[in-house]
Design an enzyme around this catalytic site. Structure first.
Site, short mmCIF file in Angstrom:
data_model
loop_
_atom_site.label_atom_id
_atom_site.label_comp_id
_atom_site.label_asym_id
_atom_site.label_seq_id
_atom_site.Cartn_x
_atom_site.Cartn_y
_atom_site.Cartn_z
N GLY A 46 67.10 86.36 33.03
CA GLY A 46 67.58 87.71 32.79
C GLY A 46 67.47 88.06 31.32
CD GLN A 51 69.75 88.89 26.00
OE1 GLN A 51 69.48 89.25 27.13
NE2 GLN A 51 69.81 87.61 25.68
CB CYS A 95 72.96 83.72 26.65
SG CYS A 95 72.47 85.35 26.05
CG LEU A 96 66.68 83.89 27.24
CD1 LEU A 96 65.67 84.95 27.64
CD2 LEU A 96 66.03 82.52 27.15
CG HIS A 137 74.63 86.58 31.31
ND1 HIS A 137 75.10 85.41 30.78
CD2 HIS A 137 73.73 87.06 30.41
CE1 HIS A 137 74.53 85.20 29.61
NE2 HIS A 137 73.68 86.19 29.36
CD GLU A 138 70.84 89.32 31.53
OE1 GLU A 138 70.78 89.91 30.45
OE2 GLU A 138 70.72 88.08 31.63
CG HIS A 141 73.67 90.67 27.21
ND1 HIS A 141 73.98 90.11 26.00
CD2 HIS A 141 73.11 89.67 27.94
CE1 HIS A 141 73.63 88.82 26.00
NE2 HIS A 141 73.10 88.53 27.17
CO CO Z 1 72.40 86.70 27.82
#
Ligand code: CO
Length: 165
Positions: A46, A51, A95-96, A137-138, A141
């Site tokens: 995701g 991000q 998370c990236l 999660h997304e 963000h």
């Molecule tokens: Co994330």
């Protein structure tokens, strides 16, 4: 298509609330295409627009609950909202934007979202397991929330080395 730089947790942009997408134009399509390439290169499931430094309500979620002989589906969710959620799952999340760190987060097992596609058409989609976790999660963000704020605890180096994740 091009890959974009993924911001990491020190960047203040990750803690800001994102504004709705209002133009479903070539610029949005370019952003989504670039995000798809960035996500594919990072092997993530995701990615949210903030991000990559764009404070707009757009996310990608990879639907991995598909039959073995079918390709995973990349969902584009613009201006998404959670309609319903049920159940509970507790598990490790990463998370990236927080590379190398994982923590235990409790999420619903099933999440139904309503969102617009890249052309502005509204649709609904229900995800379970990892997909439900990813929706939460997304969408977090987009509110400027990073998963580390929600963690019961982070996994230790030992747990990571033992493959607990
Ligand atoms: Co994330």
């Amino acid at each position: 298509m091009a890959t974009r730089h993924i911001l990491t947790k020190e960047d203040p942009a990750l803690y800001k609330k994102c504004r709705p997408v209002t133009s479903f134009d070539a610029r949005l399509h370019q952003l989504l295409d670039d995000m798809a390439e960035t996500l594919a290169q990072s092997n993530g499931v995701g990615l949210a627009a903030p991000q990559v430094g764009v404070l707009r309500r757009a996310v990608l979620v990879l639907e991995t609950n598909v039959a073995e002989d079918e390709d995973e589906i990349l969902l584009e969710l613009i201006n998404p909202m959670i309609l319903e959620s049920s159940g509970e799952q507790k598990g490790a999340e990463g998370c990236l934007s927080v590379p190398g760190e994982y923590g235990i987060v409790c999420r619903p097992e099933t999440v139904k979202v309503r969102a617009q596609d890249r052309n502005g058409q509204w649709f609904e989609y229900e995800g379970t397991g990892l997909t439900a976790r990813c929706f939460c999660h997304e969408l977090d963000h987009l509110e400027g929330r990073v998963f580390t704020e929600l963690c019961e605890r982070m996994l230790t180096e030992e747990e990571l080395a033992n493959g607990a994740f």
